[in-house]
Scaffold this motif. Sequence first.
Motif, PDB file in Angstrom:
ATOM      1  N   THR A 282      -5.983   1.624  -8.782  1.00 26.06           N
ATOM      2  CA  THR A 282      -5.699   0.680  -9.851  1.00 26.06           C
ATOM      3  C   THR A 282      -6.810   0.706 -10.886  1.00 26.06           C
ATOM      4  O   THR A 282      -6.601   0.344 -12.035  1.00 26.06           O
ATOM      5  N   GLY A 283      -7.993   1.163 -10.479  1.00 26.04           N
ATOM      6  CA  GLY A 283      -9.113   1.289 -11.407  1.00 26.04           C
ATOM      7  C   GLY A 283      -9.406  -0.019 -12.122  1.00 26.04           C
ATOM      8  O   GLY A 283      -9.517  -1.073 -11.503  1.00 26.04           O
ATOM      9  N   LYS A 284      -9.461   0.060 -13.428  1.00 23.75           N
ATOM     10  CA  LYS A 284      -9.778  -1.084 -14.284  1.00 23.75           C
ATOM     11  C   LYS A 284      -8.770  -2.235 -14.115  1.00 23.75           C
ATOM     12  O   LYS A 284      -9.103  -3.388 -14.367  1.00 23.75           O
ATOM     13  N   ASN A 285      -7.543  -1.890 -13.728  1.00 30.73           N
ATOM     14  CA  ASN A 285      -6.496  -2.918 -13.673  1.00 30.73           C
ATOM     15  C   ASN A 285      -6.757  -4.008 -12.643  1.00 30.73           C
ATOM     16  O   ASN A 285      -6.201  -5.085 -12.721  1.00 30.73           O
ATOM     17  N   CYS A 286      -7.589  -3.709 -11.621  1.00 23.66           N
ATOM     18  CA  CYS A 286      -7.807  -4.722 -10.590  1.00 23.66           C
ATOM     19  C   CYS A 286      -9.066  -5.548 -10.889  1.00 23.66           C
ATOM     20  O   CYS A 286      -9.397  -6.467 -10.156  1.00 23.66           O
ATOM     21  N   GLU A 287      -9.759  -5.236 -11.975  1.00 24.26           N
ATOM     22  CA  GLU A 287     -10.996  -5.946 -12.270  1.00 24.26           C
ATOM     23  C   GLU A 287     -10.749  -7.452 -12.383  1.00 24.26           C
ATOM     24  O   GLU A 287      -9.777  -7.879 -13.012  1.00 24.26           O
ATOM     25  N   TYR A 288     -11.618  -8.226 -11.765  1.00 25.75           N
ATOM     26  CA  TYR A 288     -11.610  -9.696 -11.741  1.00 25.75           C
ATOM     27  C   TYR A 288     -10.560 -10.298 -10.810  1.00 25.75           C
ATOM     28  O   TYR A 288     -10.444 -11.505 -10.706  1.00 25.75           O
ATOM     29  N   MET A 289      -9.762  -9.484 -10.143  1.00 27.12           N
ATOM     30  CA  MET A 289      -8.853 -10.037  -9.138  1.00 27.12           C
ATOM     31  C   MET A 289      -9.680 -10.474  -7.927  1.00 27.12           C
ATOM     32  O   MET A 289     -10.776  -9.984  -7.704  1.00 27.12           O
ATOM     33  N   PHE A 290      -9.135 -11.398  -7.133  1.00 27.28           N
ATOM     34  CA  PHE A 290      -9.839 -11.881  -5.950  1.00 27.28           C
ATOM     35  C   PHE A 290      -9.116 -11.433  -4.688  1.00 27.28           C
ATOM     36  O   PHE A 290      -7.927 -11.129  -4.702  1.00 27.28           O
ATOM     37  N   ASP A 291      -9.880 -11.408  -3.583  1.00 27.41           N
ATOM     38  CA  ASP A 291      -9.269 -11.099  -2.295  1.00 27.41           C
ATOM     39  C   ASP A 291     -10.032 -11.884  -1.231  1.00 27.41           C
ATOM     40  O   ASP A 291     -11.208 -12.208  -1.422  1.00 27.41           O
ATOM     41  N   VAL A 292      -9.389 -12.198  -0.110  1.00 25.04           N
ATOM     42  CA  VAL A 292     -10.099 -12.886   0.970  1.00 25.04           C
ATOM     43  C   VAL A 292     -10.358 -11.904   2.103  1.00 25.04           C
ATOM     44  O   VAL A 292      -9.583 -10.992   2.353  1.00 25.04           O
ATOM     45  N   VAL A 293     -11.469 -12.105   2.799  1.00 22.58           N
ATOM     46  CA  VAL A 293     -11.869 -11.190   3.857  1.00 22.58           C
ATOM     47  C   VAL A 293     -12.825 -11.943   4.775  1.00 22.58           C
ATOM     48  O   VAL A 293     -13.393 -12.952   4.371  1.00 22.58           O
ATOM     49  N   GLU A 294     -12.979 -11.505   6.039  1.00 26.10           N
ATOM     50  CA  GLU A 294     -13.862 -12.269   6.917  1.00 26.10           C
ATOM     51  C   GLU A 294     -15.340 -11.980   6.681  1.00 26.10           C
ATOM     52  O   GLU A 294     -16.186 -12.796   7.018  1.00 26.10           O
ATOM     53  N   ARG A 393     -15.165  -6.165  -9.104  1.00 23.08           N
ATOM     54  CA  ARG A 393     -16.016  -6.141 -10.284  1.00 23.08           C
ATOM     55  C   ARG A 393     -16.510  -4.734 -10.546  1.00 23.08           C
ATOM     56  O   ARG A 393     -16.738  -3.958  -9.635  1.00 23.08           O
ATOM     57  N   ASP A 394     -16.692  -4.460 -11.823  1.00 21.11           N
ATOM     58  CA  ASP A 394     -17.209  -3.172 -12.235  1.00 21.11           C
ATOM     59  C   ASP A 394     -18.731  -3.235 -12.122  1.00 21.11           C
ATOM     60  O   ASP A 394     -19.384  -3.909 -12.907  1.00 21.11           O
ATOM     61  N   VAL A 395     -19.273  -2.574 -11.090  1.00 15.27           N
ATOM     62  CA  VAL A 395     -20.719  -2.580 -10.912  1.00 15.27           C
ATOM     63  C   VAL A 395     -21.237  -1.194 -11.261  1.00 15.27           C
ATOM     64  O   VAL A 395     -21.037  -0.244 -10.518  1.00 15.27           O
ATOM     65  N   LYS A 396     -21.852  -1.093 -12.405  1.00 15.84           N
ATOM     66  CA  LYS A 396     -22.399   0.183 -12.888  1.00 15.84           C
ATOM     67  C   LYS A 396     -21.368   1.306 -12.805  1.00 15.84           C
ATOM     68  O   LYS A 396     -21.618   2.373 -12.245  1.00 15.84           O
ATOM     69  N   GLY A 397     -20.174   1.041 -13.298  1.00 13.84           N
ATOM     70  CA  GLY A 397     -19.186   2.107 -13.395  1.00 13.84           C
ATOM     71  C   GLY A 397     -18.267   2.279 -12.205  1.00 13.84           C
ATOM     72  O   GLY A 397     -17.290   3.007 -12.286  1.00 13.84           O
ATOM     73  N   THR A 398     -18.587   1.642 -11.054  1.00 16.18           N
ATOM     74  CA  THR A 398     -17.632   1.743  -9.944  1.00 16.18           C
ATOM     75  C   THR A 398     -17.090   0.361  -9.608  1.00 16.18           C
ATOM     76  O   THR A 398     -17.806  -0.629  -9.679  1.00 16.18           O
TER      77      THR A 398
END
Lengths: 421, 296
Positions: A282-294, A393-398
């Motif tokens: 999804t690349g850029k398209n998923c930026e700022y989306m949230f997810d839950v995880v343990e 989040r986009d952290v230094k390009g990844t």
Amino acid sequence: MKRVFRHTLKGVVVFGLSVLLVLSAGQASKAAGPKEIKIGNILPLSGPSASVGLQNKQAVELATEKINAAGGIKSLGGAKLVNVFTDSKGDPNVGVTAAEQLINTEKVVLISGAWNSAVTYPSTQVAERYQVPYVVPVSVADKITERGFKYTFRIAAKDSWWTDYQFKFLEEQKKLTGTKIETMAFVYENGDWGTGMAKQWHERAKKFGYKVVLDEAYPSTASDLTPVVMKIKTKKPDVILLTSNAADAILLTNTMATMKVKAKAIIGTGGGHADPAFRKNTGKNCEYMFDVVEWETDLGRPQIPALNAEFKKRYGYDLAGESVDAFASVYVIADALERAKSTDPKKIRDALAATKLCVGQGKLGIDILSYDCIEFDKTGQNKHAGIVLVQFRDVKGTMERVTVFPTKVARPGFKAVFPMP
Amino acid sequence: MDFDIILQAIINGLLTGSYYGLAALGLTLIFGVIKVINFAHGSLLMVGMFTAYWIVKLTGWNPYAALLVVVPLLFLFGYGLQGFLIKPVLIAQRDVREPTEVIIVTTGVWYILDNLALMLFGAEYRVVQTSVSGQIFMLGDYIFPKPQLYGFIITAATSFLLVWFLKYTKMGKAIRAASLDRDAASLMGINQYRVYNIAFGIGAAIAGIVGCVLIPFYYVFPTVGVVFDVKCFIIVVLGGLGSIPGALVGGAIIGLIESIFAQFIASTWTELIVYVVFLAVLFIRPAGLFGEKRDW
């Protein structure tokens, strides 16, 4: 000649037996001051969940090694923990037999396991019958600790807590940022998992007073999700809650970007959103989306990087939420043995029930958790067990999964971008 | 529910329906000529998608430029598949009215291709970023995703070329003759097996075109064919077995149903509507919308 031979044979047998006797007597005298404490582990070491079973086993071994190297159980004269691993194959029947065997043949003082909820459920029943404590690091099915058992103790959060955290996060962000959130859309795969999550969402939405403007189940194998995305666009929800498998998570996210769907927050429920393929595709398209995880490797706990590096060096991959629970479980067991000052299962049980282990007590297994303490309620559930929210989040390009909630374990230097830009 | 949304849903339905139709086109062509249900059609789609995927991934070409390589490659692949695998079975079953063994062979091809892809590329989902991925074209307030729009144009062009080829070229006429009556065509000096090879090649080439159309917005994985398989069969039967306009109209109908009905009911239920319409059409017109009542 024959007779002589038989006589010699008799002699050899007698001699052999007496040697064995002497040896075993030696063993017995050694066992008097317990030098070794046997812990039974039931894990799926073959079959479909073998890879996670193996990761759990490795985490248990690493933690045991560390505890033994630090002097073992001091109140029992420095006794060492010894793990006995049995393979459940992920099969409930095999799991039940394994529990019987561990208790009757191996004489373990405690059982830990069994990863698959379907195996944990019946095998804890066996332990309950024999009154042997059973520590459950990860199996998440709610009902495991809801049967009034006295000998079952679960460290991981219950299944239903995942949706709890999604709503807790929203409540906090509403207060912090003053964002108005009134409407919600539930979009989920139409299988057991998705519909189960949606049911919980409805309950919580009602409790917190959100208006549900869209409740949309879709088939995970859909060739086109534009109609679903169109519907989201029409209803303009403030928050979109998703439960998706990998392929549909990708398609949904990319289609939402194409159709310019905007929301204040889009929150996934693990599964497809946690799959590395999701970020990649999804690349850029998923930026700022949230997810839950343990759990995530980037949690703001200072001991994680060193331990993760050690784990990765030895086994070739990062620690995951489940291996962390397994790692911590050994510390919980050791602590209970320490306080019980005995290998009597009943005394160990009472010690487990009184567990209160918190971050900062110098116990590595506890210091890496995403939440602060392990303490069991009277059903045997760890009442502090927590979930974290990550933001893409986009952290230094990844594109990375950055922990943002709860705030105190957020990745240093990051906080949630809310509402999504 | 306002008019804008319905119109946008119609646009989406037609765009989606166009590549459904294109995917069904190859299947209907092969059936029309060889009278064999090609169960490997989804796998041909998958091969088309993977070929397009790797070309775009490795060379960074525009996905539509990849057509120049994908189409000939898939044509040869289909041609060879028919010539080497299916033809011997067809010959062995020359005198059989419905060559069922061929269906089993195509099913075998399906399994082999899907599992080969699984072995070679793994089960993971792959998406390639192309120059048109995620691009849109706005007409007033209406959104036309560019990859789907180009797909629509390519579908129209492909169907036009195919009809032209079948109507006006010598080979096209031979294909039509063989599809009408293979024995009579053979008596007229048409090499029916060569015709079959070419028809199968064209069917596979169309699957390659679908691959190029899909990769800018869809992901590739070894069993991707299964997603489209069932849809293609419904479209082909709905439109009429062997009918080219039938495939296109059938595709548009399915696309529109999925898109418009989903605005009123949960999208899980649109599948139900698709099957109800499908059954209703079969009930009223057993040969399909454009099918002729013909004894195959």
